[in-house]
Design a protein around this motif. Structure first.
Motif, short mmCIF file in Angstrom:
data_model
loop_
_atom_site.label_atom_id
_atom_site.label_comp_id
_atom_site.label_asym_id
_atom_site.label_seq_id
_atom_site.Cartn_x
_atom_site.Cartn_y
_atom_site.Cartn_z
N CYS A 1 19.34 -34.81 10.49
CA CYS A 1 18.99 -33.59 9.10
C CYS A 1 17.65 -32.93 9.11
CB CYS A 1 19.62 -34.28 7.76
SG CYS A 1 19.96 -32.96 6.79
N PHE B 1 14.89 -29.13 10.60
CA PHE B 1 14.15 -28.08 10.00
C PHE B 1 12.55 -28.17 9.76
CE2 PHE B 1 18.26 -28.61 8.13
CZ PHE B 1 18.63 -27.14 8.02
N SER C 1 23.64 -34.97 9.48
CA SER C 1 23.20 -34.25 8.33
C SER C 1 24.05 -34.79 7.05
CB SER C 1 23.19 -32.85 8.58
OG SER C 1 22.30 -32.41 9.39
N SER D 1 23.95 -31.93 4.58
CA SER D 1 23.40 -30.70 4.12
C SER D 1 24.47 -29.99 3.36
CB SER D 1 23.15 -29.77 5.52
OG SER D 1 22.58 -28.57 5.22
N LYS E 1 23.31 -19.57 3.12
CA LYS E 1 22.24 -20.37 3.62
C LYS E 1 22.94 -20.62 5.18
CE LYS E 1 20.94 -25.02 3.56
NZ LYS E 1 21.24 -26.58 2.99
N ARG F 1 20.74 -19.82 8.33
CA ARG F 1 19.56 -20.50 8.64
C ARG F 1 19.84 -21.70 9.62
NH1 ARG F 1 15.87 -23.93 4.69
NH2 ARG F 1 14.03 -24.14 6.30
N ARG F 2 20.84 -22.24 9.13
CA ARG F 2 21.31 -23.69 9.93
C ARG F 2 21.78 -23.23 11.44
NH1 ARG F 2 26.09 -26.69 7.33
NH2 ARG F 2 24.79 -26.09 5.40
N TYR G 1 25.83 -31.49 16.10
CA TYR G 1 25.39 -31.68 14.85
C TYR G 1 26.79 -31.98 14.19
CZ TYR G 1 24.39 -29.63 10.08
OH TYR G 1 24.24 -29.37 8.79
N ASN H 1 27.88 -33.24 9.85
CA ASN H 1 27.59 -33.07 8.63
C ASN H 1 28.88 -33.86 7.39
OD1 ASN H 1 26.06 -32.15 6.34
ND2 ASN H 1 27.05 -30.11 6.39
#
Length: 717
Positions: A175, A179, A200, A202, A208, A211-212, A229, A231
């Protein structure tokens, strides 16, 4: 052809401390991954416990039960012959770590603790965990005896290492590490690690997701490699909604993307890639020069391959083609995110439905629209064959588990689980009463229209009897103190009546589902920042779906829903003047929220962002606005607005200590309990205000009173 591998990632709707349920969802994701031909499965952060356990991570039971669930997974017949990346907390040398457990065929290959912890905004990981000791630091971990009995291992490597198979190398980051400026995947990729996993927890915020996605795409575009990835998705017991979007990216191109808003408990995303594409992409000489100077990670060698042997190739398996990222508009995000969060809350709470004081204004209308969106999502999921949603739906409405009932449309579902009441007084208008009734009918809610004047009058009479004084509204000659008191008692009575009706309406209707309703609040983020709400009024509720959403965005939601849901009635809400309707209406006076507050809702949004996101006190906010609002206000007008906002923020901050738990949608949410940690007893910013006043005097003495207002942040005093 012998370099093709299929990998799987997932969105899991885990629930904090639901150990057995979380375990079953993990096993289901592994089964789905294997059925798709995957040789590697990646799961979300802390998936065994659920991410949002908070201070339960301080309890030893949480670690014991995590190992018990992992033991079941290790032994499960459907969890063999696939490399697994599983998230859970681990205690090592009496220190708690947020870890990835890498395992294969009843063996734990490695435990990888998180190095960089999330510790801002909604996250307090350093309250519960410690960061690992450093990059490339490896130690021996002694597993619990229950694990040793299964794996035969008396020692397991814990730390920052990577896994080396016969055909590739993969490493894990977690996660927040994506960043951070110096992300682990950078040095891993330079050391030849070809597959990076990121697990993650998140959460969703409006606007938003890009950005990810950009960070994931940049990671593999610059470094090359395969990025997987995973989540969490759903409400795991708190204000956050984890918004899924499991992704697989190769060399800067997106290969697969899961849903952002879904009622699925388990969603698996897979892609097939050619490892040679990674090696070719990384062949540039500039990267190779840096790679030769990179410190090597310890490799834990595993006698297995993620790809099929060259002699055993299925020609029907082909690499996955790139796709374009999918984004929702902010209006869709508001309609879908809180709706999914509310469905999770309702089905897991055991309540019989939702109750909403429907005022005829845009805020409660937006809340009702989100409930309607939830009902639509449930019906669509059932029509798509999602059996878990169908089972949960029967449970929520009180139908027997073995019945074949299911709602034919959102209108029918709302009639069973959504209850609205218009609580009018002599200060209410026929327009708001009519709008509330028509909208409740349009979405199928069970609606009651009542007047509560007798209750209000009885309280007034009691006060007059006890004190010998009779307060009056301002329009009848009363003071501001009297006026506010008379408004507040109406609002607080609505809260009391809301909970009475929420507890008893299912009983009144002879509903099949026993239990009360969850009361919904409908105060927006801008009013909360200004303190324009009554403490313990009808903003005091069980949940507030719009509590961190601006009035501006709520209007956009209503405009979008008018077309999307084919509801012309919503146009009436858009064109109505926002009003609390707590004061008498006369020929000369109709109460207006924006006039009462002294701000437009757009102005309040600006101050909300300055206060929280830009971290501005009164002085910094004033100097910024001198530039931003120079074309429409004089320095004195800007100063007046700034001083007024912070004055009302200071005297009303105490109200936010009892703010209804709200869906977290914006980074300038004033939620006192978890997100916005500030005092609730403030001085009146006297020094800051004196600086603002001095700056205004100086600007006006220079003749610069409008048009292009300027002030130097440091030198104007």
């Amino acid at each position: 052809m012998g370099h093709l591998i299929t990998v799987a990632t997932c969105n899991l709707n885990q629930w904090a401390l639901d150990f057995e349920g979380n375990k079953l969802r993990i096993i289901e994701s592994i089964k789905l991954a294997k059925s798709a031909g995957a040789s590697l499965r990646v799961g979300p952060e802390l998936e065994i416990t659920g991410y949002g356990c908070l201070d339960h991570f301080l309890e030893s039971d949480t670690y014991l039960h995590s190992w018990e669930m992992l033991a079941d997974i290790l032994q499960h017949e459907d969890c063999q012959d696939i490399l697994l990346d599983i998230g859970m907390p681990v205690m090592h040398r009496n220190v708690r770590y947020n870890c990835r457990i890498i395992c294969l065929n009843k063996k734990i290959l490695m435990i990888r603790p998180k190095i960089w912890l999330a510790n801002d905004g909604n996250y307090r990981e350093m309250r519960h965990f410690s960061p690992w000791k450093g990059q490339r630091v490896i130690e021996d971990y002694v597993p619990p005896r229950m694990i040793t009995r299964i794996t035969g291992q008396s020692s397991i490597k814990i730390g920052d290492a990577v896994i080396s198979t016969r055909d590739t190398v993969f490493g894990a980051e977690t996660c927040e590490e994506l960043f951070t400026p110096n992300s682990p995947h950078i040095e891993m990729s330079l050391d030849g690690v070809e597959i990076i996993t990121n697990s993650s927890g998140s959460h969703h915020e409006l606007r938003k997701l890009d950005r990810r996605i950009n960070l994931i795409m940049e990671a593999t575009q610059k470094c090359g490699g395969l990025y997987i990835y995973a989540n969490q998705q759903g409400c795991d017991g708190d204000r956050l909604y984890y918004d899924g979007c499991a992704m697989i990216s190769l060399n800067g191109k997106l290969l697969a993307q899961g849903t952002q808003f879904s009622l699925l408990d388990v969603e698996v995303v897979t892609a097939t890639v050619d490892l040679e594409e990674i090696r070719n992409h990384r062949g540039a000489i500039s990267r190779c020069l840096q790679a030769t100077n990179t410190r090597q990670y310890q490799r834990i060698h595993v006698d297995t391959s993620l790809s099929a042997d060259g002699t055993d190739v299925d020609l029907r398996v082909v690499p996955t083609k790139p796709v374009q990222p999918r984004y929702h508009t902010p209006e869709e995000e508001i309609a879908l995110g809180p709706a999914c969060w509310m469905w999770d809350y309702l089905r897991r709470s055991g309540a019989a439905g939702y109750f909403l004081p429907l005022s005829g204004g845009i805020d409660s209308c937006a809340t009702a629209t989100i409930v309607h969106s939830m009902c639509r999502l449930v019906v669509e999921a059932i029509e798509d064959g999602q059996m878990q949603v169908e089972v949960d739906c029967r449970k929520v409405v009180g139908e027997p588990a073995d019945s074949d009932w299911k709602p034919k449309d959102a209108h029918e579902l709302a009639s069973r689980i959504f209850h609205t009441v218009y609580m009018g007084t002599s200060n209410s208008s026929e327009e708001t009463r009519s709008r509330a009734k028509k909208y409740a009918e349009a979405i199928g809610a069970y609606h009651i229209d009542l007047n509560m004047d007798t209750v209000v009058t009885s309280i007034h009479s009691l006060f007059s009897l006890v004190t010998g004084k009779r307060p009056e509204y301002k329009v009848h000659g009363g003071s501001q103190t009297e006026n506010l008191a008379l408004q507040n008692i109406q609002a607080r009575i609505r809260m009391v009546l809301s909970y009475l009706f929420a507890q008893l309406l299912p009983w009144v209707r002879n509903a099949k589902k026993q239990g009360g309703l969850l009361v919904l609040g409908s105060a927006n983020v801008d009013e909360a920042n200004r303190g324009y709400l009554t403490k313990y009024d009808c903003s005091s509720a069980d949940l507030n779906p719009i509590g961190s959403i601006s009035k501006t965005d709520l209007k956009r939601l209503i405009g979008w829903a008018e077309t999307k849901f084919e509801m012309p009635i919503l146009n009436e809400f858009l064109n109505a003047t926002p009003t609390a309707e707590l004061e008498p209406i006369t020929q000369e006076y109709v109460q207006s929220d924006e006039i009462d507050m002294g701000f437009t809702y757009d102005e309040l949004s600006v101050f909300g962002r300055l206060r929280k996101i830009d971290k501005c006190g009164p002085w910094s906010a004033f100097t910024k606005l001198l530039h931003e609002w120079a074309d429409k206000m004089t320095p004195r007008e800007i100063a007046t607005k700034t001083k007024s906002f912070f004055y009302y923020y200071a005297i009303n901050r105490h109200k936010l200590t009892v703010l209804t738990p709200a869906y977290h949608a914006e980074n300038y949410s004033p939620d006192d309990n978890r997100f916005d940690l500030r005092p609730f007893l403030y001085p009146r910013f006297t020094w800051q205000i004196s600086k603002i006043d001095a700056a205004v005097e100086k600007l006006e003495s220079q003749g610069n009173v409008g048009g292009k207002a300027r002030a130097d942040h440091e030198d104007v005093d």
